[in-house]
Design a protein around this motif. Sequence first.
Motif, mmCIF file in Angstrom:
data_model
loop_
_atom_site.group_PDB
_atom_site.id
_atom_site.type_symbol
_atom_site.label_atom_id
_atom_site.label_comp_id
_atom_site.label_asym_id
_atom_site.label_seq_id
_atom_site.Cartn_x
_atom_site.Cartn_y
_atom_site.Cartn_z
ATOM 1 N N TYR A 60 0.807 -1.217 0.000
ATOM 2 C CA TYR A 60 0.000 0.000 0.000
ATOM 3 C C TYR A 60 0.844 1.274 0.000
ATOM 4 O O TYR A 60 0.339 2.359 0.274
ATOM 5 C CB TYR A 60 -0.957 -0.024 1.197
ATOM 6 N N ASP A 61 2.123 1.132 -0.287
ATOM 7 C CA ASP A 61 3.022 2.272 -0.483
ATOM 8 C C ASP A 61 3.049 3.188 0.743
ATOM 9 O O ASP A 61 2.945 4.413 0.634
ATOM 10 C CB ASP A 61 2.611 3.068 -1.728
ATOM 11 N N ILE A 62 3.190 2.578 1.920
ATOM 12 C CA ILE A 62 3.274 3.330 3.172
ATOM 13 C C ILE A 62 4.749 3.540 3.506
ATOM 14 O O ILE A 62 5.528 2.592 3.480
ATOM 15 C CB ILE A 62 2.557 2.555 4.298
ATOM 16 N N PRO A 63 5.162 4.774 3.779
ATOM 17 C CA PRO A 63 6.590 5.092 3.947
ATOM 18 C C PRO A 63 7.265 4.283 5.058
ATOM 19 O O PRO A 63 6.842 4.301 6.213
ATOM 20 C CB PRO A 63 6.592 6.583 4.292
ATOM 21 N N THR A 64 8.318 3.575 4.689
ATOM 22 C CA THR A 64 9.121 2.825 5.654
ATOM 23 C C THR A 64 10.492 2.588 5.037
ATOM 24 O O THR A 64 10.746 2.971 3.886
ATOM 25 C CB THR A 64 8.441 1.490 6.029
ATOM 26 N N ALA A 65 11.385 1.972 5.782
ATOM 27 C CA ALA A 65 12.731 1.695 5.268
ATOM 28 C C ALA A 65 12.664 0.632 4.171
ATOM 29 O O ALA A 65 11.843 -0.292 4.229
ATOM 30 C CB ALA A 65 13.626 1.207 6.413
ATOM 31 N N THR A 66 13.540 0.745 3.163
ATOM 32 C CA THR A 66 13.646 -0.325 2.181
ATOM 33 C C THR A 66 14.158 -1.570 2.894
ATOM 34 O O THR A 66 14.965 -1.495 3.824
ATOM 35 C CB THR A 66 14.599 0.063 1.034
ATOM 36 N N HIS A 67 13.696 -2.724 2.440
ATOM 37 C CA HIS A 67 13.967 -3.933 3.217
ATOM 38 C C HIS A 67 13.917 -5.171 2.336
ATOM 39 O O HIS A 67 13.389 -5.165 1.229
ATOM 40 C CB HIS A 67 12.912 -4.076 4.313
ATOM 41 N N LYS A 68 14.468 -6.252 2.872
ATOM 42 C CA LYS A 68 14.359 -7.578 2.292
ATOM 43 C C LYS A 68 14.143 -8.576 3.415
ATOM 44 O O LYS A 68 14.625 -8.373 4.540
ATOM 45 C CB LYS A 68 15.610 -7.943 1.488
ATOM 46 N N THR A 69 13.411 -9.647 3.113
ATOM 47 C CA THR A 69 13.135 -10.693 4.095
ATOM 48 C C THR A 69 13.756 -12.000 3.633
ATOM 49 O O THR A 69 13.617 -12.380 2.466
ATOM 50 C CB THR A 69 11.614 -10.869 4.283
ATOM 51 N N PHE A 70 14.444 -12.672 4.562
ATOM 52 C CA PHE A 70 15.143 -13.914 4.223
ATOM 53 C C PHE A 70 14.695 -15.036 5.151
ATOM 54 O O PHE A 70 14.441 -14.823 6.337
ATOM 55 C CB PHE A 70 16.659 -13.721 4.337
ATOM 56 N N MET A 71 14.635 -16.250 4.573
ATOM 57 C CA MET A 71 14.176 -17.422 5.319
ATOM 58 C C MET A 71 15.311 -18.305 5.835
ATOM 59 O O MET A 71 15.081 -19.234 6.591
ATOM 60 C CB MET A 71 13.252 -18.271 4.447
ATOM 61 N N SER A 72 16.545 -18.029 5.391
ATOM 62 C CA SER A 72 17.645 -18.885 5.834
ATOM 63 C C SER A 72 18.828 -18.044 6.275
ATOM 64 O O SER A 72 19.047 -16.931 5.776
ATOM 65 C CB SER A 72 18.072 -19.834 4.714
ATOM 66 N N VAL A 73 19.595 -18.589 7.175
ATOM 67 C CA VAL A 73 20.800 -17.926 7.674
ATOM 68 C C VAL A 73 21.778 -17.695 6.533
ATOM 69 O O VAL A 73 22.386 -16.620 6.415
ATOM 70 C CB VAL A 73 21.439 -18.766 8.798
ATOM 71 N N GLU A 74 21.924 -18.669 5.667
ATOM 72 C CA GLU A 74 22.867 -18.567 4.548
ATOM 73 C C GLU A 74 22.499 -17.410 3.621
ATOM 74 O O GLU A 74 23.358 -16.628 3.213
ATOM 75 C CB GLU A 74 22.887 -19.878 3.756
#
Length: 414
Positions: free
Chosen positions: A114-128
């Motif tokens: 919904y284009d709500i202002p926040t920091a750019t980010h990425k989500t990861f599922m593994s430690v590697e």
Amino acid sequence: MNTLVIGSGGREAAIVKALARSKHSNKIFILNGNDGVTEAECVTDIDMSDHQKIGEFARDNKVDWVFIGPEAPLSEGLTDTLEGDFRLKVFGPRKYEAQMESSKAFTKALMEKYDIPTATHKTFMSVEESKAYLKTTDFPIVLKKDGLAAGKGVIIAHTLEEALNGVDALQSENEELVIEEFLDGDEFSLMVFVNGDTFIPFSIIAQDHKRAYDGDKGPNTGGMGVYAPVDYIEQKFVDEAVEKIVKPTVDAMVSEGMNYFGVLYLGAIVTQDGVKTIEYNARLGDPEAQVLLDLMESDLLEVLMNLDEKKETKLSFRDEYVVGVMLASKNYPDTPELGNEVVIPESIQDDCVISALKRTDDNTFVTSGGRTVLVLGRGQTIEDAKTDAYKKVEQIEFENDAVFYRKDIGHRAF
């Protein structure tokens, strides 16, 4: 009206005090409470995880409203049980809506959609994957544990080594970790009462101090102190937060089929690119609640009733400043050393919001948790409130370094 407050910390003690001031208040119960709560009957024989027994107690004691303080029972679905099985009125979102706090990945995805202002980010599922990505990024960078972590699931890494160690500390395999850009600017906390498409933002903001030591050094904590109101952050930025973050978030939740009823806590930051979201919580902040509810003049029960009916309501606050200084147990936030004696003179006990002290005598307590007590100072200026708070802190007796506290709460206001 009879009310039941869920939770044993300082936030819940502050909620009880606010409810006790209501002209609609009759009997107040608190589960499990602590030794600093005097305005409510403490229920100590029901575990917070036993949702059925909580519902039975509320039903049998003709409770009109349940106010859930901490995040854990919200994320575990206590509201769902109390509303669904016992038809109780509950102030606190259901499990699905509580994901606004219990899952950083969920909230980030909502804000991105919904284009709500926040920091750019990425989500990861593994430690590697997390570690591989960190080797390609600039620093500083922020690591956030996806689930609940009592305010301690965030690491700001300034070097690759810190970041890699941070992954090991926050992430397990097949567990989400959010990695986002570091935002620089002035932070503030805005509490908002929400019922579906209706919301009431607090008219004053607070500023928490997350780091353990003076000068914003050391590890993140659940909060080492707080003050309100925050005058040096211009009102235009608060208005921007409401218009560009809070309102679009409320609209987004409705669009996603969420029926949010409770407190939505916005952690915001003023950057060169405008106000952005740091985080959302699904409950009142701790220690923010202790100062904000102390300042609130509105009848809290009346506000809840009006919000329930979606009536137009404005919140009013005392024209004063409040500074709260947290005393934390030795070794907090790692493994707090408990059982140490703390003596609080009777003359200042009304200004001490206890969260983790066990009373052994009228003025004597022993530490029973990480953050033990928030000492409140008040004044017509922020300087006076800060002076008042630290004068009271100096009257509290303890041996050696049984507890510690920051000496610079409110420093950004000067």
